[in-house]
Each structure stands twice: as C-alpha cells, then as structure tokens.
Design an enzyme around this catalytic site. Structure first.
Site, short mmCIF file in Angstrom:
data_model
loop_
_atom_site.label_atom_id
_atom_site.label_comp_id
_atom_site.label_asym_id
_atom_site.label_seq_id
_atom_site.Cartn_x
_atom_site.Cartn_y
_atom_site.Cartn_z
N HIS A 16 0.93 -1.28 0.05
CA HIS A 16 -0.04 0.01 0.03
C HIS A 16 0.88 0.91 0.12
CE1 HIS A 16 0.79 0.95 4.13
NE2 HIS A 16 0.76 -0.23 4.47
N GLU A 101 -1.61 -7.30 7.85
CA GLU A 101 -0.29 -7.01 8.34
C GLU A 101 -0.22 -7.80 9.68
OE1 GLU A 101 2.62 -6.89 7.87
OE2 GLU A 101 2.93 -4.68 7.80
#
Length: 237
Positions: A16, A101
C-alpha cells in the site's frame, strides 16, 4: 515479454501507499490509518505506468486479486484499479485476513527502539536482541501463526494456477497488502522460513513479481529483474 513469460502465471505483490505511521516508523498492524497525499500519488503513479492492457500488470490476465481488509490496502487497491479501462471489475476479488499485516499486539503504534526498550524493562532479550521475524510480538502473532496463514494462501494460489502452467487461460494473481507481511509471503513462496536471513526493501507503493522457474509449479521463484512490455504494445492499449 518473452514467450515463456506469457506461459507462466505470475503473482504480483503490491505494498500500500505511504501512511503517516509508516512514514514515522510506527508499527502498524490492526490499526486502520489513511494514505497520505504522497501515498495516494505513489499508487496513482504505479497505476499509470504498469497497469493496463499490454502493460506489466494486465488486468485481462488476472485470475484473482487478494486484498488485505485494512483500510490502507483497500484504498490502494481501489486507486490502482480505478481506471474504467483497467478491466478489474471482471476479476474475482477476495478481502482476506490471510494477507493482513502482522498483528503486532502490545507493540502496535510503537517504533522499533521503543519496543526494544519495553522488552528490556520486562527482563526480555538479555542474551540476544529482539527479532520480530523470529520472536513475534507479545499479545500479537508469532512467526508460526504468520507462516500458517500465508501457507494457506499460497496453497490457494497454486490451486488457481496449477491448471494454467502450460499456456492455458491467464492465471496471474495480485496481492495488495503491507510491507512486513509481503516480505514474509516472499520468503514462504520460496519455501524459506519467515525468520530466514534475507534482507529486503519494499517501499510504499512498490510492486514485486513472483513466478515459477522453467514453468514448473515445483520451482517457485522471483524475478530479480523483469523485461517490460514493448513500448508499441503499450501504445496499442
């Protein structure tokens, strides 16, 4: 691209765009944070250069897209495929915790030096320094837990790509996720332990390309360098 590249399914990993927490070195796991203006620009730039018909990441060749459910990853995916001509609307998209994550637990929002200090005040790391790849996070995930969910996703990807190893229908896969978990994925793709000593840099908005050596499912590999499509191919798009 070469004939071999055209035959062999690939897996694209995209981190990202920049966030304020990432910019300041704070461990960002479960916390939902927005992209910065710079992060948005990073993704738009990547989309313009590599996404589209005849480009490196050709949506017509995508069989499946896996996206972390965290806001920063979802927004990156939306920006990456925002062009109506991208063709992403025709591709199957799965939002999954398998590529979220690493859960940093008690270390969420802290910087590395703060984590090391905290652990030492608790009597930890007297003989060796803390290593997240090996030691995991108090109150969060261990190396084994991370490995388990990534292995599950890798198995799913290989089932998608297995029937397409010899020039069948296109079967590229795209993952949009986070810096640490994508580096863990890279290691597991190659059959390496998450704590293997392999120094990697994955900048916000960067793209990694994985595939298979010799068009062989049993030889997962990565592209050290990749030839971009010919300019005239991109211009036809």
């Amino acid at each position: 691209m070469s004939d071999q590249d055209a035959l062999t399914p690939r897996v694209f990993l995209m981190r990202h765009g920049e966030t304020e927490w990432a910019k300041s070195g704070r461990y960002t796991g479960t916390t939902d944070v927005e992209l910065t203006l710079e992060g948005t620009a990073q993704v738009f730039s990547a989309a313009r250069m590599v996404v589209g018909a005849g480009k490196l990441l050709d949506p017509s060749r995508l069989a499946h897209i896996f996206v972390s459910p965290r806001k920063r990853a979802r927004k990156t995916f939306e920006l990456l495929m925002s062009s109506p001509s991208s063709g992403a609307a025709n591709c199957k998209v799965t939002y999954t915790e398998d590529i979220a994550e690493w859960d940093y637990g008690n270390y969420e929002g802290l910087r590395e030096e703060e984590i090391r200090t905290l652990r030492k005040t608790r009597g930890l790391d007297q003989e060796r320094e803390w290593d997240i790849w090996r030691d995991g996070c108090e109150g969060g995930e261990s190396m084994q837990q991370v490995s388990n969910r990534l292995d599950r996703l890798i198995s799913q990807i290989r089932e998608i790509q297995r029937p397409c190893m010899n020039g069948g229908k296109p079967a590229d896969v795209l993952l949009v996720a986070h810096g640490l978990i994508l580096r863990c994925f890279f290691k597991r793709w190659l059959g390496l332990s998450v704590d293997s000593r392999l120094s990697m840099i994955l900048a916000p908005g960067a793209i990694v390309v994985l595939s298979y050596k010799k068009n062989n499912m049993s030889e997962p590999a990565f592209h050290v360098g990749i030839a971009l499509p010919f300019a005239e191919e991109s211009e036809k798009a």
